[in-house]
Design an enzyme around this catalytic site. Structure first.
Site, PDB file in Angstrom:
ATOM      1  N   HIS A  82      47.301  32.635  39.519  1.00  0.00           N
ATOM      2  CA  HIS A  82      46.978  32.669  38.093  1.00  0.00           C
ATOM      3  C   HIS A  82      47.534  31.441  37.370  1.00  0.00           C
ATOM      4  O   HIS A  82      48.514  30.819  37.805  1.00  0.00           O
ATOM      5  CB  HIS A  82      47.529  33.937  37.465  1.00  0.00           C
ATOM      6  CG  HIS A  82      46.794  35.167  37.887  1.00  0.00           C
ATOM      7  ND1 HIS A  82      47.015  36.391  37.303  1.00  0.00           N
ATOM      8  CD2 HIS A  82      45.837  35.369  38.825  1.00  0.00           C
ATOM      9  CE1 HIS A  82      46.227  37.297  37.862  1.00  0.00           C
ATOM     10  NE2 HIS A  82      45.505  36.694  38.795  1.00  0.00           N
ATOM     11  N   GLU A  99      49.238  31.258  34.595  1.00  0.00           N
ATOM     12  CA  GLU A  99      50.630  31.451  34.174  1.00  0.00           C
ATOM     13  C   GLU A  99      51.575  31.240  35.351  1.00  0.00           C
ATOM     14  O   GLU A  99      52.636  30.623  35.209  1.00  0.00           O
ATOM     15  CB  GLU A  99      50.834  32.857  33.593  1.00  0.00           C
ATOM     16  CG  GLU A  99      49.956  33.185  32.407  1.00  0.00           C
ATOM     17  CD  GLU A  99      48.646  33.874  32.784  1.00  0.00           C
ATOM     18  OE1 GLU A  99      48.113  34.607  31.948  1.00  0.00           O
ATOM     19  OE2 GLU A  99      48.157  33.681  33.925  1.00  0.00           O
ATOM     20  N   CYS A 126      48.519  39.314  32.884  1.00  0.00           N
ATOM     21  CA  CYS A 126      48.448  40.565  33.643  1.00  0.00           C
ATOM     22  C   CYS A 126      49.870  41.049  33.945  1.00  0.00           C
ATOM     23  O   CYS A 126      50.858  40.362  33.663  1.00  0.00           O
ATOM     24  CB  CYS A 126      47.664  40.359  34.934  1.00  0.00           C
ATOM     25  SG  CYS A 126      48.536  39.366  36.177  1.00  0.00           S
ATOM     26  N   CYS A 149      51.868  38.604  36.265  1.00  0.00           N
ATOM     27  CA  CYS A 149      52.316  37.422  35.526  1.00  0.00           C
ATOM     28  C   CYS A 149      53.421  37.795  34.539  1.00  0.00           C
ATOM     29  O   CYS A 149      54.368  37.025  34.344  1.00  0.00           O
ATOM     30  CB  CYS A 149      51.147  36.766  34.799  1.00  0.00           C
ATOM     31  SG  CYS A 149      49.995  35.933  35.924  1.00  0.00           S
TER      32      CYS A 149
END
Length: 165
Positions: A91, A93, A116, A119
């Site tokens: 991801h 992040e 999410c 993260c």
């Protein structure tokens, strides 16, 4: 635009949160995700407003990207926000946190989407104090976790800019 305290008399500047969020959207243009609307960008900014790192979502280094091989989540018809462990991508992040290292501690992360749960756990452990996002995410476990653990989370509505060609 609103008046910025550093703008000088009669001048208007883009507010910092909007500025950094726009940068996150530009960063998202490097994403190799082929799912509609899932090109995500993130940027980490320290307490002195210096950019520490950035990230976008895509497969790990040296792995073929989804824009080359297709999306396993699409092939398996997995709905957005579920069974995220099936996705091969890192991801945005997560990539920004990895690049920031200890520079993430006490910082703000700007993400084009609400982080999410996975993260969110990384954000908490990295010592990031504030999360700013522009688009909602179907699952809110991460939001609840961050709030519970004292991370400030703020929605900043920024119109998604057109892609730069």
């Amino acid at each position: 635009m609103v008046q910025d305290s550093n703008a000088g008399p009669g001048k208007q500047r883009t507010p910092r949160d909007v500025y950094y969020m726009k940068l996150a959207y530009v960063i998202s243009e490097r994403s190799t995700c082929v799912r509609n609307g899932r090109q995500i960008g993130a940027i980490i900014v320290d307490d002195m407003n210096h950019i520490v790192s950035s990230g976008y979502n895509g497969n790990p280094r040296n792995m073929k990207h989804c824009d080359d091989i297709g999306c396993i989540r699409d092939i398996l018809q997995i709905p957005s926000g579920t069974k995220m462990e099936i996705c091969t991508a890192v991801h945005a992040e997560q990539n920004a946190i990895i690049q920031a290292g200890p520079g993430a501690f006490g910082a703000t992360i700007y993400s084009t989407i609400l982080p999410c749960n996975t993260c969110a756990k990384m954000i908490v452990n990295a010592g990031i104090e504030r999360v700013v996002y522009s688009e909602d995410y179907p699952e809110h476990m991460g939001l609840e976790l961050m709030k519970e653990l004292g991370v400030r989370v703020e929605l900043v509505n920024v119109e998604k800019p057109p892609r730069i060609s």
